[in-house]
Design a protein around this motif. Sequence first.
Motif, PDB file in Angstrom:
ATOM      1  N   THR A 129     -18.544  34.869  -2.298  1.00 32.46           N
ATOM      2  CA  THR A 129     -20.043  35.591  -3.350  1.00 32.46           C
ATOM      3  C   THR A 129     -19.120  36.402  -4.258  1.00 32.46           C
ATOM      4  N   ASN A 130     -18.344  37.428  -4.315  1.00 32.46           N
ATOM      5  CA  ASN A 130     -17.187  38.083  -5.009  1.00 32.46           C
ATOM      6  C   ASN A 130     -16.189  37.809  -5.293  1.00 32.46           C
ATOM      7  N   PRO A 131     -15.271  36.618  -6.434  1.00 37.10           N
ATOM      8  CA  PRO A 131     -14.645  36.156  -7.163  1.00 37.10           C
ATOM      9  C   PRO A 131     -13.865  37.401  -7.144  1.00 37.10           C
ATOM     10  N   CYS A 132     -13.888  38.370  -7.543  1.00 39.35           N
ATOM     11  CA  CYS A 132     -13.358  39.669  -8.539  1.00 39.35           C
ATOM     12  C   CYS A 132     -12.517  40.579  -7.076  1.00 39.35           C
ATOM     13  N   GLN A 196     -21.413  35.895 -10.834  1.00 37.36           N
ATOM     14  CA  GLN A 196     -22.836  36.185 -11.134  1.00 37.36           C
ATOM     15  C   GLN A 196     -23.658  37.100 -10.751  1.00 37.36           C
ATOM     16  N   ASP A 197     -23.083  38.575 -10.392  1.00 35.91           N
ATOM     17  CA  ASP A 197     -23.432  39.420 -10.408  1.00 35.91           C
ATOM     18  C   ASP A 197     -23.211  41.068 -10.728  1.00 35.91           C
ATOM     19  N   GLU A 198     -24.066  42.090 -10.936  1.00 33.84           N
ATOM     20  CA  GLU A 198     -23.493  43.496 -11.192  1.00 33.84           C
ATOM     21  C   GLU A 198     -22.096  44.031 -10.573  1.00 33.84           C
ATOM     22  N   PHE A 199     -22.578  43.966  -9.431  1.00 28.35           N
ATOM     23  CA  PHE A 199     -20.968  44.536  -8.359  1.00 28.35           C
ATOM     24  C   PHE A 199     -20.241  43.740  -9.032  1.00 28.35           C
ATOM     25  N   ARG A 204     -14.932  43.336 -12.093  1.00 29.42           N
ATOM     26  CA  ARG A 204     -13.940  42.732 -13.281  1.00 29.42           C
ATOM     27  C   ARG A 204     -14.113  44.751 -14.096  1.00 29.42           C
ATOM     28  N   ARG A 205     -15.247  44.939 -14.846  1.00 33.87           N
ATOM     29  CA  ARG A 205     -14.708  45.667 -15.905  1.00 33.87           C
ATOM     30  C   ARG A 205     -13.751  46.801 -15.687  1.00 33.87           C
ATOM     31  N   LYS A 206     -14.534  47.187 -14.663  1.00 28.03           N
ATOM     32  CA  LYS A 206     -13.280  47.885 -14.170  1.00 28.03           C
ATOM     33  C   LYS A 206     -11.793  48.159 -14.082  1.00 28.03           C
ATOM     34  N   THR A 207     -11.100  47.052 -13.720  1.00 25.47           N
ATOM     35  CA  THR A 207      -9.945  46.407 -13.585  1.00 25.47           C
ATOM     36  C   THR A 207      -8.720  47.351 -14.088  1.00 25.47           C
TER      37      THR A 207
END
Length: 317
Positions: A129-132, A196-199, A204-207
Motif C-alpha cells: 500500500t506504500n511503495p515508498c 496513491q495517497d498523501e502519506f 517521497r517528497r522528503k526523500t
Amino acid sequence: PRSDCVMAEQLCLSDSTCNATYRILENCALAKTRLLPLDHDSRVRCLNAEFDLGNSSLLHCKCHRRMKRQEHCLRVFWTVHSSVTDGYFSLETSPYENPANEEHWKTDYNKLAALVSGKNCSQLAGDATNPCLKATHVCNLSKKCVRLRTEYASICTKGAGSEDVCDRRRCHRGLRNFFEKVPEDFTKRILFCPCQDEFCGERRRKTIVPDCSFQSNAKPNCLWLLDSCLEDHICKSQLADFQQNCQPADTSPDGCSLHNHAACLQAYMGMIGTPMTPNYVSNSSVEVSLWCTCESSGNQKEKCDQVLGMFESNKCL
C-alpha cells in the motif's frame, strides 16, 4: 571504442603538438571560469585550438557515470568544449557515455534480492500500500544502501528544528554520494516510488530531506542558481546531461525529443545534490520544481523562465 577523457588527456600530453594546443584550451577554460572577458583575438585563438584537435581522441572523449576520477574527467571534457558553454541552451553536449535504456531501468525485485546477498524480499509484500516504504525497506536489506542513506539523512537533518542552519554543501555531498555509489535499482525506487495517497507522497517528497537540501528561507533567482551550477564541473555536466536527455518536444506524442524516459529520469536523478537540486513540490502530485523564482529578473525574465520551465513544465520529464 570512445576513450574516456582521463586517458585521452594522457595521450595528448605525451604529444608535443597536442600538448601545446591543449594548454591554450586550458587557459581559455580558466578565463571562462573566472568570468574574464576574452577579446576577439583570444576568442579566435580558443576556437582555433579546439578546431586544431581535429579528430583526436581528446575531442571525442566522454566520461562514465560512477567512474573513478570523475571530476578530473569532466574538467578535461569542459576544457576541450569550453566554447560550447556560452549560454544555458548551448549545454546540449552531455559529457556522459551510455544513458539508461527502458529495459535496463525496469526493476526486478528478484534481482534485487540477489543483490542483497540472497535475502528474501517476500517479507516486503505487506508494504504494497506504500511503495515508498517498501523501497526504503528494500534499501535496508543492502548494507551499502542503508549506510549511505543513513549518512546523508544524518548530515541533512542537523540543525533541523532549531536556530542552527544545516550545512547544505555537506548535505548535497552526502546525497551525491548516495545516488552515485548505491546501485540504481535501489535509488530510483526510493526517488520515483508511485504513490496513491498523501502519506506516501510526503515520504517521497522528503526523500532528499528538503528542509536542508532544497528549501531555504527565501527563494533565490533561478539565474543565480544557474550561475552557481555552471561554476561547478559536476553540476554543469549533470545539467548538460539533463538538457540532452529531457529535451521537450511539443510535436512528439510523448513530449520527449529522444523518446527515452529512462535516460531522462537518470539525468534528473543526477541533478540531486547539485546547486540546482530539484524536488517534488507537494505530497499530492508528481510535479517537480527548482527552489527559485523569476521575480525581479528584469530583461532576463525570458531566460529565467526557460531555466525554471525545464523542470516545472517539462512534458518529457
